[in-house]
Motif scaffolding. Structure first.
Motif, PDB file in Angstrom:
ATOM      1  N   PHE A 163      45.122  80.494  29.025  1.00 49.00           N
ATOM      2  CA  PHE A 163      45.655  81.263  30.157  1.00 49.00           C
ATOM      3  C   PHE A 163      45.568  80.520  31.488  1.00 49.00           C
ATOM      4  N   ARG A 164      44.622  79.575  31.620  1.00 46.67           N
ATOM      5  CA  ARG A 164      44.333  79.005  32.935  1.00 46.67           C
ATOM      6  C   ARG A 164      44.993  77.658  33.195  1.00 46.67           C
ATOM      7  N   GLY A 165      45.729  77.103  32.233  1.00 49.35           N
ATOM      8  CA  GLY A 165      46.417  75.837  32.451  1.00 49.35           C
ATOM      9  C   GLY A 165      45.439  74.748  32.835  1.00 49.35           C
ATOM     10  N   ASN A 166      45.774  74.008  33.908  1.00 50.87           N
ATOM     11  CA  ASN A 166      44.914  72.914  34.363  1.00 50.87           C
ATOM     12  C   ASN A 166      43.852  73.362  35.360  1.00 50.87           C
ATOM     13  N   TYR A 167      43.807  74.637  35.672  1.00 52.76           N
ATOM     14  CA  TYR A 167      42.768  75.141  36.568  1.00 52.76           C
ATOM     15  C   TYR A 167      41.415  75.133  35.859  1.00 52.76           C
ATOM     16  N   LEU A 175      41.729  82.910  41.816  1.00 55.76           N
ATOM     17  CA  LEU A 175      43.130  83.102  42.201  1.00 55.76           C
ATOM     18  C   LEU A 175      43.367  84.530  42.719  1.00 55.76           C
ATOM     19  N   THR A 176      44.168  84.617  43.788  1.00 53.62           N
ATOM     20  CA  THR A 176      44.500  85.931  44.350  1.00 53.62           C
ATOM     21  C   THR A 176      45.777  86.459  43.705  1.00 53.62           C
ATOM     22  N   PRO A 177      45.969  87.764  43.651  1.00 52.05           N
ATOM     23  CA  PRO A 177      47.157  88.332  42.989  1.00 52.05           C
ATOM     24  C   PRO A 177      48.426  88.153  43.825  1.00 52.05           C
ATOM     25  N   LEU A 178      49.593  88.099  43.162  1.00 52.33           N
ATOM     26  CA  LEU A 178      50.904  88.044  43.811  1.00 52.33           C
ATOM     27  C   LEU A 178      51.664  89.313  43.446  1.00 52.33           C
ATOM     28  N   ASP A 179      52.075  90.062  44.473  1.00 56.94           N
ATOM     29  CA  ASP A 179      52.762  91.331  44.208  1.00 56.94           C
ATOM     30  C   ASP A 179      54.136  91.124  43.576  1.00 56.94           C
ATOM     31  N   ARG A 432      49.120  82.454  37.710  1.00 59.56           N
ATOM     32  CA  ARG A 432      48.776  83.528  38.657  1.00 59.56           C
ATOM     33  C   ARG A 432      49.020  84.887  38.033  1.00 59.56           C
ATOM     34  N   LYS A 433      50.092  85.000  37.273  1.00 59.22           N
ATOM     35  CA  LYS A 433      50.381  86.264  36.587  1.00 59.22           C
ATOM     36  C   LYS A 433      49.332  86.533  35.503  1.00 59.22           C
ATOM     37  N   ASN A 434      48.939  85.462  34.752  1.00 58.89           N
ATOM     38  CA  ASN A 434      47.931  85.614  33.687  1.00 58.89           C
ATOM     39  C   ASN A 434      46.598  86.104  34.228  1.00 58.89           C
ATOM     40  N   ARG A 435      46.255  85.626  35.442  1.00 58.70           N
ATOM     41  CA  ARG A 435      44.933  85.943  36.001  1.00 58.70           C
ATOM     42  C   ARG A 435      44.681  87.443  36.033  1.00 58.70           C
ATOM     43  N   LYS A 439      45.350  91.514  29.369  1.00 61.11           N
ATOM     44  CA  LYS A 439      44.612  90.805  28.315  1.00 61.11           C
ATOM     45  C   LYS A 439      43.552  89.873  28.895  1.00 61.11           C
ATOM     46  N   THR A 440      43.785  89.404  30.109  1.00 61.23           N
ATOM     47  CA  THR A 440      42.910  88.391  30.686  1.00 61.23           C
ATOM     48  C   THR A 440      41.715  88.984  31.423  1.00 61.23           C
ATOM     49  N   VAL A 441      41.908  90.087  32.074  1.00 65.49           N
ATOM     50  CA  VAL A 441      40.838  90.677  32.881  1.00 65.49           C
ATOM     51  C   VAL A 441      39.548  90.898  32.075  1.00 65.49           C
ATOM     52  N   PRO A 442      39.619  91.470  30.850  1.00 70.81           N
ATOM     53  CA  PRO A 442      38.375  91.625  30.069  1.00 70.81           C
ATOM     54  C   PRO A 442      37.722  90.287  29.725  1.00 70.81           C
ATOM     55  N   LEU A 443      38.542  89.250  29.525  1.00 70.46           N
ATOM     56  CA  LEU A 443      37.982  87.930  29.212  1.00 70.46           C
ATOM     57  C   LEU A 443      37.226  87.371  30.409  1.00 70.46           C
ATOM     58  N   ILE A 444      37.770  87.581  31.603  1.00 65.60           N
ATOM     59  CA  ILE A 444      37.090  87.121  32.813  1.00 65.60           C
ATOM     60  C   ILE A 444      35.798  87.896  33.026  1.00 65.60           C
TER      61      ILE A 444
END
Length: 770
Positions: A163-167, A175-179, A432-435, A439-444
């Protein structure tokens, strides 16, 4: 305390170790010659203290057909119990035993190769004892928990890889959310599609032109228009006719070479006048070569016409138009064209053939009449006809060029976008969308929780380590002081220093240095150099160091009052100068511990210890020995130390030992006289009733030499030659074997090997120096 030995079967040399139950007292003094089972018995008791199965199984008597069996009766203050081994497992409670033997030394102090990491680890465990067990267990528990938490952190972070690519994980979480991330993805997808279409258009191939043929007959026309004089022809005919009459080619070659001698006026061969000779003139014309060159040029006319007018210059006339017809489908919509200019390849070939036929007719005429000059106008006419073929190619190429110009103009309409940059931007938007995806929030959250758990475990481990380090520092400081106190009592030339725990190498172990006569010997990590553990200490010093470790731990044990202490050969001839202090240490054990069991091959040391125990009224003592049975195995039974140690034998032994140990005021002549008596007395004691009273060593050796099985003297036959050599030296100092003239002088260099040999024979059945 160990109250009774009920049974020891098939353990090393002790095959049937207790034919009857053997009762022990507060002090048990067990005598045994070397190889009679002292180490076996002490190791058995050590294995009993820790319920160690393998150490007993590995010592099973060679050739034994029945199972191992051990039954030991203990009677501590809390109540009696049996500790039993059935060949498979120990049963019963673990007794409170402290064992000092070679296994203790090699496990906790040193080995033949030096002080190894595993020994330093064992020494730390030994030194810390029960006081640090709880703290160490707590530290290891938190260390294991931290390791487990680290694994969970790694697993939780690993779940974010897709989910995080090269980050990095931290960058991804921050990462901050994009509306409007969905709209931005839609827009950039459109841009990428347009950019990729532009790339495809820019990479479209061009239409291909054909080669424009070039026709040039200048060289051929010159040959057709050329001529040659008839005289040259007649000269050729005359020369060849003459050659034919005189061996053809050979004569021709001979004449050719002869012309090099310039026979213009006179023949260099026969002297005949040649000035007006027609044949000579014919030779010159023939060998001039001009005519041959003329014919060669004519013979190349046909090939030249064929080359110029073949279909090779028109190869691209079939391939490229075919390619262009295939490319039409790519450009048909973009350029609004329906077809591509055609090229009449058949018409061009037909024109070439017609021109070639006309020119070849002229070539034929020239070949038939090579001397005549023909009209070359046919070549000029041919060029006019071939201009039509050239015009066909030029016209075709002009149309193709126009199409390519339209294609270039069409490509220019599309601005080329950076697809790579657009794709990279899209990837960032996806991340940014994955963050904030469901599915990603519980993993974080799992990563954050795992990190919190890891930090808590780390803090708990560090706190436990701090407590453990503090406890270890205090305990080891006291342990070091106690060791050095004992080393002072034993008058050693060294002390230990810097005894501390270390985590180097991945495990928890001890490290320390030795201070030896002002020098420092590092026995821990990084040890080495000129001074090593083995080179800095004598064998007696090393064993004394091990004994000091044992004593320091024993007398720091709060439960020592109920302990049984087992000492295997705590005193040897190497430690003679420490004899008194060794006995004092053992007496302290007797006073403060429930029981002391001392095993040794020095009966006089055991006898002296018995006397000191009795004098101080420290408790009852029992005298035992490991006796040899008829099959050369050992068994435990009663023994009389006073009887064994009485007589002149004891005096001879001490005298020789004092000389070997370089004690002052020992008369060498008296030592020389004692050697034979010492060995003779030992033979009488080891082989009772095998020798008659009054027999000399020489007579005794004859009995040894002639003995046959089952006579036990057979065991000495391997030493017969050494015993004879020894006796030849020792007997010279006695008048009854030297013809009335015994030796009265001897030097140390001559005496010392025989003195050491005598003690070696008694102690280890070997005359080699020890």
């Amino acid at each position: 305390m160990l109250e009774k030995v009920i049974c020891i079967d098939n353990v090393g040399v002790i095959k049937k170790g207790a034919p009857k139950s053997v009762n022990l007292q507060k002090v048990a003094l067990i005598y045994a010659d070397n190889a009679r089972g002292k180490s076996t018995l002490s190791s058995l008791l050590l294995a009993c203290s820790g319920a160690n199965v393998q150490d007993v199984v590995s010592r099973k008597t060679v050739g034994a057909t029945t199972a191992q069996k051990v039954i030991l009766r203990f009677n501590p203050p809390g109540g009696a119990f049996n500790s039993e081994f059935d060949g498979v497992a120990w049963k019963g409670a673990k007794p409170n035993l402290h064992v000092f033997n070679q296994a203790f030394v090699e496990r906790n102090v040193f080995a033949s190769t030096g002080v190894l990491p595993e020994q330093r680890e064992a020494l730390l465990i030994f030194a810390l004892g029960d006081a640090a067990v709880a703290e160490r267990a707590k530290f290891e528990q938190y260390a294991a928990l931290q390791k487990d938490c680290a694994g969970k952190v790694t697993a939780a972070e690993g779940a974010l890889v897709g989910f995080r690519g090269n980050y990095t994980v931290d960058q991804f979480i921050a990462l901050t959310p994009l509306d409007d991330v969905v709209k931005q993805l839609t827009d950039i997808d459109k841009q990428i599609g347009e950019a990729r279409a532009a790339d495809q258009i820019a990479n479209r191939p061009e239409f291909k032109t054909v080669s424009v043929p070039v026709f040039n007959f200048d060289g051929l026309a010159e040959v057709v228009a050329s001529s040659f004089e008839s005289l040259a022809v007649r000269a050729e005919e005359m020369a060849k006719a003459h050659f034919a009459k005189h061996n053809d080619s050979s004569t021709e070659r001979w004449v050719s070479e002869g012309l090099g001698h310039k026979p213009d006026n006179e023949c260099p061969f026969c002297g005949q006048q040649t000035g007006e000779l027609e044949l000579l003139k014919a030779y010159k014309a023939y060998f001039d070569g001009s005519y041959s060159d003329h014919l060669n040029r004519i013979s190349g006319l046909r090939e030249g016409v064929n080359n110029f007018l073949g279909d090779r210059p028109l190869v691209s006339w079939t391939v490229n138009p075919e390619f262009n017809r295939g490319l039409l489908s790519v450009w048909v919509e973009s350029l609004g064209i329906k077809e591509v200019q055609t090229l009449d390849f058949a018409k061009a070939i037909e024109a070439l053939k017609a021109v070639k036929a006309e020119l070849l007719m002229l070539v034929d005429a020239k070949e038939r009449n090579p001397l005549a000059a023909l009209d070359p106008a046919s070549f000029a006419i041919a060029l006019v006809k071939l201009d039509a073929v050239v015009s066909m190619a030029q016209s075709y190429n002009a149309e193709i060029t126009k199409l390519n110009e339209k294609g270039a103009a069409y490509k220019a309409k599309f601005a080329k976008s950076d697809v790579v940059a657009l794709t990279t931007n899209r990837s960032q938007l996806v991340i940014r969308k994955n963050r904030y995806d469901a599915k990603t929030v519980p993993l974080i959250d799992a990563v954050k929780n795992a990190r919190v758990d890891y930090k808590s475990a780390e803090m708990a481990k560090d706190a436990a380590r701090a407590e453990l380090d503090k406890l270890m520092a205090e305990t080891l400081a006291k342990f070091q002081q106690a060791i050095n106190d004992w080393l002072v009592k034993f008058a050693t030339p060294f002390q230990i220093d810097q005894l501390a725990p270390t985590y180097k190498g991945g495990g928890l172990r001890s490290e320390y240095v030795l201070k030896v006569r002002g020098a420092t010997v590092n026995v821990g990590p990084g040890g080495g150099g000129e001074l090593s553990f083995h080179s800095a200490l004598s064998e007696g010093d090393k064993r004394t160091l091990a004994f000091a470790f044992f004593l320091a731990k024993l007398f720091a044990d709060p439960s020592r009052a109920g302990a049984t202490v087992v000492l295997d050969d705590v005193f040897t001839s190497l430690d003679k100068h420490r004899r008194h202090n060794t006995i004092e240490a053992v007496l302290k054990m007797v006073a403060e511990c429930a029981q002391v069991i001392t095993l040794g091959h020095d009966a006089h040391f055991l006898r002296e210890l018995k006397k000191r125990v009795s004098k101080k009224k420290l408790g009852a003592a029992v005298e035992l020995a490991l006796h040899r049975d008829a099959q050369d195995y050992s068994f435990l039974d009663d023994f009389d130390l006073d009887d064994y140690c009485s007589s002149e034998y004891y005096k001879h032994y001490l005298l020789v030992e004092r000389f070997v140990n370089a004690e002052p005021f020992v008369g060498m002549l008296e030592v020389a006289k004692s050697l034979r008596l010492l060995v003779e007395g030992h033979l009488h004691r080891c082989f009772p009733k095998k020798f008659k009273e009054g027999q000399t060593v020489g007579e005794m050796l004859d009995l040894v030499k002639n003995a046959t099985a089952p006579n036990s003297l057979v065991r000495l036959q391997s030493l017969h030659a050494e015993l004879v050599s020894f006796n030849d030296f020792a007997a010279a100092f006695h008048h009854d074997t030297s013809g009335g003239y015994p030796r009265t002088e001897v030097n140390e260099a001559e005496l010392l090997p025989f003195a050491k040999g005598a003690l070696g024979f008694i102690q280890i059945r070997s005359f080699k120096s020890h």
